[in-house]
Design an enzyme around this catalytic site. Structure first.
Site, PDB file in Angstrom:
ATOM      1  N   GLU A  20       0.816  -1.227   0.000  1.00 18.02           N
ATOM      2  CA  GLU A  20       0.000   0.000   0.000  1.00 18.02           C
ATOM      3  C   GLU A  20       0.849   1.276   0.000  1.00 18.02           C
ATOM      4  O   GLU A  20       0.490   2.299   0.569  1.00 18.02           O
ATOM      5  CB  GLU A  20      -0.962   0.002   1.186  1.00 18.02           C
ATOM      6  CG  GLU A  20      -1.912  -1.181   1.174  1.00 18.02           C
ATOM      7  CD  GLU A  20      -2.990  -1.090   2.240  1.00 18.02           C
ATOM      8  OE1 GLU A  20      -3.167  -0.021   2.828  1.00 18.02           O
ATOM      9  OE2 GLU A  20      -3.647  -2.107   2.480  1.00 18.02           O
ATOM     10  N   GLY A  21       2.015   1.209  -0.643  1.00 16.84           N
ATOM     11  CA  GLY A  21       2.839   2.403  -0.775  1.00 16.84           C
ATOM     12  C   GLY A  21       3.890   2.592   0.289  1.00 16.84           C
ATOM     13  O   GLY A  21       4.652   3.562   0.228  1.00 16.84           O
ATOM     14  N   LEU A  23       6.520   0.763   0.793  1.00 18.65           N
ATOM     15  CA  LEU A  23       7.832   0.312   0.351  1.00 18.65           C
ATOM     16  C   LEU A  23       8.276   0.939  -0.963  1.00 18.65           C
ATOM     17  O   LEU A  23       9.386   0.675  -1.415  1.00 18.65           O
ATOM     18  CB  LEU A  23       7.844  -1.218   0.211  1.00 18.65           C
ATOM     19  CG  LEU A  23       7.488  -2.011   1.473  1.00 18.65           C
ATOM     20  CD1 LEU A  23       7.534  -3.507   1.190  1.00 18.65           C
ATOM     21  CD2 LEU A  23       8.422  -1.657   2.613  1.00 18.65           C
ATOM     22  N   GLY A  24       7.439   1.756  -1.581  1.00 19.62           N
ATOM     23  CA  GLY A  24       7.838   2.366  -2.846  1.00 19.62           C
ATOM     24  C   GLY A  24       6.642   2.642  -3.736  1.00 19.62           C
ATOM     25  O   GLY A  24       5.496   2.549  -3.301  1.00 19.62           O
ATOM     26  N   VAL A  25       6.940   2.990  -4.979  1.00 27.50           N
ATOM     27  CA  VAL A  25       5.893   3.258  -5.958  1.00 27.50           C
ATOM     28  C   VAL A  25       6.184   2.465  -7.221  1.00 27.50           C
ATOM     29  O   VAL A  25       7.327   2.127  -7.511  1.00 27.50           O
ATOM     30  CB  VAL A  25       5.805   4.769  -6.318  1.00 27.50           C
ATOM     31  CG1 VAL A  25       5.400   5.580  -5.100  1.00 27.50           C
ATOM     32  CG2 VAL A  25       7.122   5.273  -6.875  1.00 27.50           C
ATOM     33  N   VAL A  26       5.132   2.146  -7.965  1.00 26.28           N
ATOM     34  CA  VAL A  26       5.275   1.431  -9.232  1.00 26.28           C
ATOM     35  C   VAL A  26       5.583   2.448 -10.321  1.00 26.28           C
ATOM     36  O   VAL A  26       4.826   3.402 -10.526  1.00 26.28           O
ATOM     37  CB  VAL A  26       3.994   0.652  -9.570  1.00 26.28           C
ATOM     38  CG1 VAL A  26       4.119  -0.005 -10.945  1.00 26.28           C
ATOM     39  CG2 VAL A  26       3.706  -0.396  -8.503  1.00 26.28           C
ATOM     40  N   TYR A 230     -19.571  -8.309   0.792  1.00 26.33           N
ATOM     41  CA  TYR A 230     -19.667  -6.848   0.846  1.00 26.33           C
ATOM     42  C   TYR A 230     -20.816  -6.472   1.760  1.00 26.33           C
ATOM     43  O   TYR A 230     -21.941  -6.951   1.592  1.00 26.33           O
ATOM     44  CB  TYR A 230     -19.970  -6.302  -0.550  1.00 26.33           C
ATOM     45  CG  TYR A 230     -18.817  -5.579  -1.206  1.00 26.33           C
ATOM     46  CD1 TYR A 230     -18.517  -4.262  -0.875  1.00 26.33           C
ATOM     47  CD2 TYR A 230     -18.035  -6.218  -2.152  1.00 26.33           C
ATOM     48  CE1 TYR A 230     -17.472  -3.598  -1.490  1.00 26.33           C
ATOM     49  CE2 TYR A 230     -16.983  -5.566  -2.772  1.00 26.33           C
ATOM     50  CZ  TYR A 230     -16.704  -4.254  -2.436  1.00 26.33           C
ATOM     51  OH  TYR A 230     -15.672  -3.605  -3.040  1.00 26.33           O
TER      52      TYR A 230
END
Length: 319
Positions: A20-21, A23-26, A230
């Protein structure tokens, strides 16, 4: 890597994509492209009650019969969808609907306040669609289902796309609504559904919500081990007691509903993720050891905490 399979220890792609961000970005991605299905077919099924529908879905999974999509709506959501159904179509359509209603309620004896609906999507080549569709109908009939046709199936999926707009529309009229999801083993579906609904109703009453809250659920995906459920809930926030913050009421109701899910054997999330809002449930889900492992990876790849979204902050309630 772009290989079809590799054996080199833990799958670090899953670690990165599930972080979820933190550890880094794609920055780049390779997409897998498949041919568009030659045939697409919608249909729908009416079951006498929710447990019958669940039984059908379980048998589909046991027999490895996989429609492209099959979604089971509870009674309240089914009736909500009917209220949004277009009323045009002329006398022929009205007569057809009246006849179908007569057959369901009078001939088959379905209770209008217990029956549920499943929408089904089939895709693939003609032979595959025919086989999966036929097997699905055969199993559904054994669980007491009545076919409701293609149009109802299409409208059921259309309702899925409408829900976000309906939520925003209702907010303008003093009705606060939201959704959350979980993954539940087959054996815990009924317990989870009952626990969440009871918890929401009890907390709304305790916090001063006037009138009945809207609580409904649907099963949206099926797996060998269980399903994705849901939940939707909402309440009238204009009539809250003076000085009561509607957002605080919503946050407490949702938080305690998630606790009910965990107590009933469900997961903290099926696909929405954890983030900052649900980080207090990360440790109970992955264990204290698992959380320390995640933080160790974080320290190794991002020692300066550049990607600080807060989900793994040491001072969070998940510590």
């Amino acid at each position: 890597g772009q290989w079809p399979r590799i054996s080199s220890g833990p799958d670090w792609r899953e670690v990165i994509l599930g972080s979820e961000g933190t550890l880094g970005v794609v920055t780049q991605a390779v997409l897998r492209v498949r041919p568009k299905p030659r045939v697409q077919h919608f249909t729908s099924l009416i079951f006498p009650d929710f447990d019958s529908g669940v039984g059908c879905l379980k048998e589909l999974a046991d027999r490895q019969i996989w429609p492209t999509s099959i979604r089971l709506m509870d009674n309240r959501q089914f009736r909500f969808g009917l209220s949004l159904k277009p009323t045009s179509g002329g006398l022929a359509r009205q007569a057809k609907e009246a006849l179908a209603k007569f057959y369901l309620l009078r001939v088959r004896g379905f209770d209008p306040y217990r029956l549920v609906a499943a929408t089904v999507l089939l895709e693939g080549d003609e032979g595959h669609v025919k086989y999966v569709g036929g097997a699905t109908r055969e199993i559904a009939r054994r669980w007491g289902a009545v076919e409701a046709g293609e149009e109802a199936g299409r409208l059921g999926y259309f309702l899925t796309f409408m829900i976000a707009y309906i939520r925003d529309f209702c907010f303008e009229y003093g009705f606060f609504a939201e959704s959350f999801e979980t993954a539940v083993p087959w054996s815990r579906i009924s317990a989870c559904r009952e626990a969440v609904e009871a918890q929401i109703r009890a907390d709304c009453a305790r916090l001063g919500v006037r009138g009945e809250p809207f609580v409904t659920c649907r099963i949206s995906q099926i797996y060998d081990q269980g399903v994705c459920m849901y939940f939707y809930f909402g309440f009238n926030f204009i009539r809250l007691p003076e000085g009561v913050d509607a957002m605080a009421v919503y946050s407490e109701v949702e938080d305690r509903a998630r606790q009910a899910i965990l107590w009933a054997g469900g997961s903290v999330s099926h696909h929405h993720g954890v983030g900052k809002i649900r980080r207090q449930y990360l440790a109970p889900t992955v264990s204290g050891t698992g959380l320390r492992m995640l933080r160790a990876v974080k320290t190794a790849v991002d020692p300066n905490n550049t990607f600080a979204n807060g989900a793994l902050d040491p001072d969070s309630s998940a510590s």
